[in-house]
Scaffold this active site. Structure first.
Site, PDB file in Angstrom:
ATOM      1  N   ALA A  66     -38.260  33.131  49.736  1.00  0.00           N
ATOM      2  CA  ALA A  66     -38.955  33.828  48.647  1.00  0.00           C
ATOM      3  C   ALA A  66     -38.607  33.164  47.319  1.00  0.00           C
ATOM      4  CB  ALA A  66     -38.534  35.290  48.630  1.00  0.00           C
ATOM      5  N   GLY A 109     -37.191  34.024  53.559  1.00  0.00           N
ATOM      6  CA  GLY A 109     -38.563  34.499  53.781  1.00  0.00           C
ATOM      7  C   GLY A 109     -39.427  33.450  54.474  1.00  0.00           C
ATOM      8  N   GLU A 112     -38.683  33.962  57.965  1.00  0.00           N
ATOM      9  CA  GLU A 112     -39.369  35.189  58.412  1.00  0.00           C
ATOM     10  C   GLU A 112     -40.858  34.928  58.643  1.00  0.00           C
ATOM     11  OE1 GLU A 112     -37.724  37.617  55.161  1.00  0.00           O
ATOM     12  OE2 GLU A 112     -36.857  38.897  56.710  1.00  0.00           O
ATOM     13  N   GLU A 132     -29.840  34.880  52.750  1.00  0.00           N
ATOM     14  CA  GLU A 132     -29.930  36.085  51.919  1.00  0.00           C
ATOM     15  C   GLU A 132     -28.575  36.670  51.559  1.00  0.00           C
ATOM     16  OE1 GLU A 132     -32.128  35.253  54.119  1.00  0.00           O
ATOM     17  OE2 GLU A 132     -34.110  36.100  53.711  1.00  0.00           O
TER      18      GLU A 132
HETATM   19  N1  DAK Z   1     -37.146  30.008  44.908  1.00  0.00           N
HETATM   20  C1  DAK Z   1     -37.523  29.369  43.783  1.00  0.00           C
HETATM   21  N2  DAK Z   1     -37.424  28.025  43.620  1.00  0.00           N
HETATM   22  C2  DAK Z   1     -36.909  27.307  44.611  1.00  0.00           C
HETATM   23  C3  DAK Z   1     -36.479  27.922  45.824  1.00  0.00           C
HETATM   24  C4  DAK Z   1     -36.620  29.326  45.948  1.00  0.00           C
HETATM   25  N3  DAK Z   1     -36.309  29.972  47.084  1.00  0.00           N
HETATM   26  N4  DAK Z   1     -36.011  26.939  46.629  1.00  0.00           N
HETATM   27  C5  DAK Z   1     -36.146  25.786  45.964  1.00  0.00           C
HETATM   28  N5  DAK Z   1     -36.692  25.997  44.749  1.00  0.00           N
HETATM   29  C6  DAK Z   1     -37.016  25.000  43.729  1.00  0.00           C
HETATM   30  C7  DAK Z   1     -35.742  24.505  43.043  1.00  0.00           C
HETATM   31  O1  DAK Z   1     -35.359  25.386  42.013  1.00  0.00           O
HETATM   32  C8  DAK Z   1     -36.212  23.155  42.542  1.00  0.00           C
HETATM   33  O2  DAK Z   1     -37.006  23.372  41.376  1.00  0.00           O
HETATM   34  P1  DAK Z   1     -36.801  22.425  40.052  1.00  0.00           P
HETATM   35  O3  DAK Z   1     -35.367  22.546  39.700  1.00  0.00           O
HETATM   36  O4  DAK Z   1     -37.184  21.051  40.562  1.00  0.00           O
HETATM   37  O5  DAK Z   1     -37.748  22.990  39.071  1.00  0.00           O
HETATM   38  C9  DAK Z   1     -37.151  22.669  43.609  1.00  0.00           C
HETATM   39  O6  DAK Z   1     -37.556  23.835  44.340  1.00  0.00           O
HETATM   40  C10 DAK Z   1     -36.496  21.694  44.583  1.00  0.00           C
HETATM   41  O7  DAK Z   1     -35.310  22.308  45.064  1.00  0.00           O
HETATM   42  P2  DAK Z   1     -33.870  21.601  44.966  1.00  0.00           P
HETATM   43  O8  DAK Z   1     -33.823  20.643  43.821  1.00  0.00           O
HETATM   44  O9  DAK Z   1     -32.846  22.678  45.022  1.00  0.00           O
HETATM   45  O10 DAK Z   1     -33.891  20.733  46.307  1.00  0.00           O
HETATM   46  P3  DAK Z   1     -32.640  20.361  47.213  1.00  0.00           P
HETATM   47  O11 DAK Z   1     -33.168  19.451  48.275  1.00  0.00           O
HETATM   48  O12 DAK Z   1     -31.486  19.883  46.403  1.00  0.00           O
HETATM   49  O13 DAK Z   1     -32.200  21.736  47.907  1.00  0.00           O
HETATM   50  C11 DAK Z   1     -32.565  23.779  49.124  1.00  0.00           C
HETATM   51  C12 DAK Z   1     -33.066  22.346  48.791  1.00  0.00           C
HETATM   52  C13 DAK Z   1     -33.657  24.438  49.974  1.00  0.00           C
HETATM   53  C14 DAK Z   1     -31.288  23.690  49.943  1.00  0.00           C
HETATM   54  C15 DAK Z   1     -32.307  24.561  47.805  1.00  0.00           C
HETATM   55  O14 DAK Z   1     -33.469  24.425  46.994  1.00  0.00           O
HETATM   56  C16 DAK Z   1     -32.038  26.003  48.045  1.00  0.00           C
HETATM   57  O15 DAK Z   1     -30.923  26.394  48.425  1.00  0.00           O
HETATM   58  N6  DAK Z   1     -33.066  26.839  47.786  1.00  0.00           N
HETATM   59  C17 DAK Z   1     -32.905  28.301  47.823  1.00  0.00           C
HETATM   60  C18 DAK Z   1     -32.846  28.830  49.244  1.00  0.00           C
HETATM   61  C19 DAK Z   1     -32.806  30.345  49.223  1.00  0.00           C
HETATM   62  O16 DAK Z   1     -31.779  30.937  48.904  1.00  0.00           O
HETATM   63  N7  DAK Z   1     -33.974  30.935  49.452  1.00  0.00           N
HETATM   64  C20 DAK Z   1     -34.237  32.362  49.202  1.00  0.00           C
HETATM   65  C21 DAK Z   1     -33.639  33.241  50.313  1.00  0.00           C
HETATM   66  S1  DAK Z   1     -33.938  34.953  50.002  1.00  0.00           S
HETATM   67  C22 DAK Z   1     -39.491  40.278  50.352  1.00  0.00           C
HETATM   68  C23 DAK Z   1     -39.786  39.471  51.428  1.00  0.00           C
HETATM   69  C24 DAK Z   1     -38.972  38.384  51.691  1.00  0.00           C
HETATM   70  C25 DAK Z   1     -37.892  38.106  50.899  1.00  0.00           C
HETATM   71  C26 DAK Z   1     -37.590  38.919  49.825  1.00  0.00           C
HETATM   72  C27 DAK Z   1     -38.391  40.017  49.546  1.00  0.00           C
HETATM   73  N8  DAK Z   1     -40.311  41.426  50.061  1.00  0.00           N
HETATM   74  C28 DAK Z   1     -41.562  41.616  50.818  1.00  0.00           C
HETATM   75  C29 DAK Z   1     -39.986  42.309  49.017  1.00  0.00           C
HETATM   76  C30 DAK Z   1     -37.097  36.922  51.185  1.00  0.00           C
HETATM   77  C31 DAK Z   1     -35.976  36.573  50.536  1.00  0.00           C
HETATM   78  C32 DAK Z   1     -35.470  35.198  50.636  1.00  0.00           C
HETATM   79  O17 DAK Z   1     -36.101  34.295  51.137  1.00  0.00           O
END
Ligand code: DAK
Length: 258
Positions: A66, A109, A112, A132
């Site tokens: 997400a 997400g 998911e 998460e």
């Molecule tokens: N959200 C926003 N931006 C993201 C992102 C994310 N989840 N993942 C990556 N990006 C963006 C980064 O900020 C970066 O943007 P800029 O800095 O270039 O502007 C760009 O994508 C490239 O990412 P990185 O530079 O970080 O690339 P790396 O290869 O170094 O790292 C990575 C890749 C995937 C390991 C890293 O980006 C990372 O850890 N990303 C976050 C992973 C994460 O924590 N995801 C969210 C999990 S929580 C819901 C339904 C579902 C959900 C919630 C609510 N409802 C229906 C209410 C789900 C929740 C989740 O998914």
């Protein structure tokens, strides 16, 4: 299909392909994007020409989860009022086969969303994870439920608690995905599989999906009663006559989904 901001979709032959299209953000899922994905899927589910739906992502990753920037300000009341889960619930109602073709990161997400697919084909090197807990939350769009039903409680708890990255090989070993292919062959192999399904009688596939989904939740006896009704129903189809006549007449069947 036109008019979408965060996805692209095409139909070739009997196969619809939906591509997540926010590659610079690693296809992180904002609310509008989730709405667009399910809207496209529902449209293809109703279109007679489409027999299989493929879901994939543009760029180096399927989806990094997400959009954290969008959700970081949420509170329980805004979440309740936005009711985004209503969109996620609609994935369970798609009746045609959905094949996910995934690569790179499949996180949160994004994982998911992948688990909403019926078949998952992963490029080698794909990494799956539920990060998460490291953000102080937990999966809320089916992650704890679908992962546990596929891989069992033991591995689900380990992976959900630690957020560790799961390799494609480990995911395959635990029944989370169907197949691993070379990255450069991901779409070719996925489309090959999609076309194979598209040649099968659509109503059989539809009622098999319905019955298998019931098997996940129903006790055996109730599940078998349910299966039987679907089995009877297929004997009302033209494709049942076509399939059996073609066998007797030693020719290839021509199924129309009627
Ligand atoms: N959200 C926003 N931006 C993201 C992102 C994310 N989840 N993942 C990556 N990006 C963006 C980064 O900020 C970066 O943007 P800029 O800095 O270039 O502007 C760009 O994508 C490239 O990412 P990185 O530079 O970080 O690339 P790396 O290869 O170094 O790292 C990575 C890749 C995937 C390991 C890293 O980006 C990372 O850890 N990303 C976050 C992973 C994460 O924590 N995801 C969210 C999990 S929580 C819901 C339904 C579902 C959900 C919630 C609510 N409802 C229906 C209410 C789900 C929740 C989740 O998914």
């Amino acid at each position: 299909m036109n008019g979408f901001e965060f996805i692209e979709s095409t139909v070739t032959g009997n196969i619809a392909v939906i591509e997540l299209n926010r590659p610079r953000q690693l296809n992180s899922l904002n609310r509008k994007m989730v709405g667009e994905i399910i809207t496209a899927m529902e449209t293809f589910d109703r279109e007679e020409i489409v027999r299989t739906i493929v879901l994939t992502g543009k760029g180096r990753s399927f989806s990094a989860g997400a959009d954290i920037d969008e959700m970081r300000g949420d509170d329980p009341i805004s979440l309740e009022l936005l009711n985004q889960f209503a969109d996620w619930d609609r994935f369970s109602l798609i009746k045609k086969p959905i094949i996910g073709a995934v690569k790179g990161f499949v996180l949160g997400g994004g994982f998911e969303l992948a688990l909403c697919c019926d078949i998952l084909i992963a490029a080698s090197g794909t990494e799956f994870s539920f990060p998460e807990a490291s953000l102080g939350v937990m999966p809320g769009a089916g992650g704890t439920q679908r992962l546990t039903k596929l891989a069992g409680r033991t591995k689900a708890l380990e992976w959900l608690w630690t957020g560790e990255r799961i390799s494609a090989e480990t995911a395959l070993k635990h029944g989370v995905i169907n197949k691993i292919v070379a990255p450069e062959l991901l779409m070719e192999e996925t489309l090959k599989f999609a076309n194979r399904l598209a040649e099968q009688p659509p109503l059989s596939l539809r009622l098999i999906k319905d019955s298998v989904n019931k098997a996940v939740d129903y006790p055996l006896y109730e599940g078998m009663q349910y299966e039987r009704k679907n089995f009877y129903l297929l004997f009302a189809s033209q494709d049942q006559k076509e399939g059996m006549n073609a066998f007797i007449e030693k020719r290839r069947p021509d199924f129309h989904g009627k």
